[in-house]
Each structure stands twice: as structure tokens, then as C-alpha cells.
Design a protein around this motif. Sequence first.
Motif, PDB file in Angstrom:
ATOM      1  N   GLN A   1      -0.647   5.798  -8.614  1.00  0.00           N
ATOM      2  CA  GLN A   1      -0.081   6.547  -7.536  1.00  0.00           C
ATOM      3  C   GLN A   1      -0.209   5.827  -6.598  1.00  0.00           C
ATOM      4  O   GLN A   1      -1.939   6.184  -6.136  1.00  0.00           O
ATOM      5  CB  GLN A   1       0.492   7.455  -8.469  1.00  0.00           C
ATOM      6  CG  GLN A   1       1.168   7.996  -9.181  1.00  0.00           C
ATOM      7  CD  GLN A   1       0.982   9.152  -9.342  1.00  0.00           C
ATOM      8  OE1 GLN A   1       0.206  10.181  -8.961  1.00  0.00           O
ATOM      9  NE2 GLN A   1       2.180   9.876  -9.983  1.00  0.00           N
ATOM     10  N   ARG A   2       0.528   5.686  -5.405  1.00  0.00           N
ATOM     11  CA  ARG A   2      -0.498   5.873  -3.875  1.00  0.00           C
ATOM     12  C   ARG A   2      -1.599   4.503  -3.923  1.00  0.00           C
ATOM     13  O   ARG A   2      -2.557   4.921  -3.390  1.00  0.00           O
ATOM     14  CB  ARG A   2      -0.577   7.012  -3.451  1.00  0.00           C
ATOM     15  CG  ARG A   2       0.576   8.249  -3.682  1.00  0.00           C
ATOM     16  CD  ARG A   2      -0.206   8.978  -2.785  1.00  0.00           C
ATOM     17  NE  ARG A   2      -0.936   9.706  -3.782  1.00  0.00           N
ATOM     18  CZ  ARG A   2      -1.195  10.839  -4.871  1.00  0.00           C
ATOM     19  NH1 ARG A   2      -0.275  10.844  -5.314  1.00  0.00           N
ATOM     20  NH2 ARG A   2      -2.728  10.866  -4.910  1.00  0.00           N
TER      21      ARG A   2
ATOM     22  N   GLU B   1      -3.438   1.990  -3.044  1.00  0.00           N
ATOM     23  CA  GLU B   1      -4.343   1.750  -1.822  1.00  0.00           C
ATOM     24  C   GLU B   1      -5.608   0.097  -1.744  1.00  0.00           C
ATOM     25  O   GLU B   1      -5.326  -0.222  -2.895  1.00  0.00           O
ATOM     26  CB  GLU B   1      -5.810   2.815  -1.996  1.00  0.00           C
ATOM     27  CG  GLU B   1      -5.422   3.968  -1.908  1.00  0.00           C
ATOM     28  CD  GLU B   1      -6.584   4.866  -1.565  1.00  0.00           C
ATOM     29  OE1 GLU B   1      -7.952   4.188  -2.316  1.00  0.00           O
ATOM     30  OE2 GLU B   1      -6.391   6.584  -1.807  1.00  0.00           O
TER      31      GLU B   1
ATOM     32  N   ARG C   1      -5.884   9.733  -8.991  1.00  0.00           N
ATOM     33  CA  ARG C   1      -4.161   8.822  -8.896  1.00  0.00           C
ATOM     34  C   ARG C   1      -4.016   7.768  -9.781  1.00  0.00           C
ATOM     35  O   ARG C   1      -3.365   6.787 -10.310  1.00  0.00           O
ATOM     36  CB  ARG C   1      -4.077   7.647  -7.433  1.00  0.00           C
ATOM     37  CG  ARG C   1      -4.417   8.804  -6.140  1.00  0.00           C
ATOM     38  CD  ARG C   1      -4.756   7.541  -4.682  1.00  0.00           C
ATOM     39  NE  ARG C   1      -5.578   6.527  -5.008  1.00  0.00           N
ATOM     40  CZ  ARG C   1      -5.819   5.163  -5.556  1.00  0.00           C
ATOM     41  NH1 ARG C   1      -4.748   4.690  -5.656  1.00  0.00           N
ATOM     42  NH2 ARG C   1      -6.939   4.573  -5.321  1.00  0.00           N
TER      43      ARG C   1
ATOM     44  N   ARG D   1       0.708  -1.378   0.076  1.00  0.00           N
ATOM     45  CA  ARG D   1       0.220   0.074   0.489  1.00  0.00           C
ATOM     46  C   ARG D   1       1.300   0.974  -0.084  1.00  0.00           C
ATOM     47  O   ARG D   1       1.911   1.060   0.405  1.00  0.00           O
ATOM     48  CB  ARG D   1      -0.986  -0.083   1.219  1.00  0.00           C
ATOM     49  CG  ARG D   1      -1.995   1.177   0.620  1.00  0.00           C
ATOM     50  CD  ARG D   1      -2.809   0.736   2.029  1.00  0.00           C
ATOM     51  NE  ARG D   1      -1.737   0.711   3.720  1.00  0.00           N
ATOM     52  CZ  ARG D   1      -2.729   0.509   4.561  1.00  0.00           C
ATOM     53  NH1 ARG D   1      -4.170   0.035   4.710  1.00  0.00           N
ATOM     54  NH2 ARG D   1      -1.580   0.277   6.142  1.00  0.00           N
ATOM     55  N   GLY D   2       0.172   1.957  -1.079  1.00  0.00           N
ATOM     56  CA  GLY D   2       1.036   3.400  -0.588  1.00  0.00           C
ATOM     57  C   GLY D   2       2.159   3.463  -2.208  1.00  0.00           C
ATOM     58  O   GLY D   2       2.979   4.303  -1.737  1.00  0.00           O
ATOM     59  N   GLN D   3       3.214   2.643  -2.531  1.00  0.00           N
ATOM     60  CA  GLN D   3       3.335   1.934  -3.433  1.00  0.00           C
ATOM     61  C   GLN D   3       3.108   2.541  -5.173  1.00  0.00           C
ATOM     62  O   GLN D   3       1.075   2.667  -5.153  1.00  0.00           O
ATOM     63  CB  GLN D   3       4.144   0.594  -3.549  1.00  0.00           C
ATOM     64  CG  GLN D   3       5.256   0.327  -2.775  1.00  0.00           C
ATOM     65  CD  GLN D   3       6.141   1.941  -2.481  1.00  0.00           C
ATOM     66  OE1 GLN D   3       6.564   1.345  -3.340  1.00  0.00           O
ATOM     67  NE2 GLN D   3       6.364   1.681  -1.538  1.00  0.00           N
ATOM     68  N   ASN D   4       3.605   2.982  -5.853  1.00  0.00           N
ATOM     69  CA  ASN D   4       3.227   3.016  -7.332  1.00  0.00           C
ATOM     70  C   ASN D   4       3.059   2.423  -8.050  1.00  0.00           C
ATOM     71  O   ASN D   4       4.401   1.424  -8.300  1.00  0.00           O
ATOM     72  CB  ASN D   4       3.358   4.520  -8.405  1.00  0.00           C
ATOM     73  CG  ASN D   4       3.842   5.916  -7.739  1.00  0.00           C
ATOM     74  OD1 ASN D   4       3.008   5.663  -6.036  1.00  0.00           O
ATOM     75  ND2 ASN D   4       4.690   6.546  -7.216  1.00  0.00           N
TER      76      ASN D   4
END
Lengths: 111, 113
Positions: B80-81, B83, B64, B15-18
Motif C-alpha cells: 500500500q502507498r 514508495e 504497508r 508513488r502512493g498507489q497500491n
Amino acid sequence: GQQVMQIPQYQHVQEGEDFTTYCNSSTTLSNIQWYKQRPGGHPVFLIQLVKSGEVKKQKRLTFQFGEAKKNSSLHITATQTTDVGTYFCAGLSNNFNKFYFGSGTKLNVKP
Amino acid sequence: DTGVSQNPRHKITKRGQNVTFRCDPISEHNRLYWYRQTLGQGPEFLTYFQNEAQLEKSRLLSDRFSAERPKGSFSTLEIQRTEQGDSAMYLCASSFDGEDGYTFGSGTRLTVV
């Protein structure tokens, strides 16, 4: 927004029995397409219907487009185990340039 | 031409990675579509291109998500980012002018942990 609904959600049949899935749209459709997705696979195009009241056949599969162009059906005669999968309809309305998919009918065929 | 190709087939990310996915459509097809599919549901429209122009983007697509088709050939979809709710199968499809059926790729299955 456009909605395309399919019933039933699931259908279990004995091999040799017939199967029908129904697709209903909240708006008048320009075209409707049908796809089959095998377990673990991706949707594969089966057919497209364009004209009001159109009926098309592919071997044991019969596709119909309603007179009002708001509903469609797929009927399979004498199901076989190779028919197992999820059948999706996808509708194209006059105002849109992409197809909206129904939630699909998952067919299981018992040998 | 071997149809629509998607890479990678599977992607597990924190979670949070692209993440970025690639789609290579059938070369003669000028339209390219991205759909997302979750278990038990039909493909859900995300966006589509005609040649290099992105003509429509679903309101379901948050900022995102971004997609490109720089030369009207292959396309990329970036999230992006990430979830956990982004976990799904991301399907690419192509067609010629939206006529006839879509040819789908095998999809990229994204799992966000």
C-alpha cells in the motif's frame, strides 16, 4: 541477526580457468544451499549441504561445507561461458526456518 | 505442474498507489516464501507461509506490506502507498517443509515512479 557474506563480489575469468566463491556465516549453520542466477533470470537451486565437512560434486562443480559449519565454498573447474551468472549461498541457522542469502558472486567468463 | 508462477511479470506504478502481486506455487509444496531482490544484492527474506498460516514476517517489512495465502495454495503480496524505495524484484519461492531447495518463480519487477 544472521548474516551470510560472500567473496569475491565479482570474478572475471578466461574460459578454461578455475573459479571459487566463498561463503561465511556469523553463526553456525544447520544447512547451506547454493543457487545460480543467470542474467535476467531467477535463482535456481544447485545443491544443499548438511553435514560438517561435507563435499559434493556436480560435474565440474565442487561444493564444500566447513568443519565448523560456518563457511562453504563453490569451486568450478575449467569454466565455460555457460557458467556465467551470479552464484548465491543461502544459510539456514538452527533458530530459523528460512534461508538467508549472501550478496552473491557475479562470474563473467570470457571466451 | 510448470513450477512457480508469478503475475504480473512487470508493474510500473505511481508513488502512493497500491499494488498486488500473485504467486502460484508448486501444488505439492506446503511452504511459500516471499523475497525481495534489488540490483546487485541477494534475495532478502520478507515472509513465509506454511499452508495458510503466515509463520514469520521480516522486521524489514513495514505495515504497508501484507501477504495472504487464504487456502494454502496461491499467495498475494500487497504493497500500500508505494514508495520509490519499494522498487525491486519480488520473488516467490516454494518448497516442501523447507527441505531441499527452494523453487523460485520468475519474479515481479516493480518500478515506482
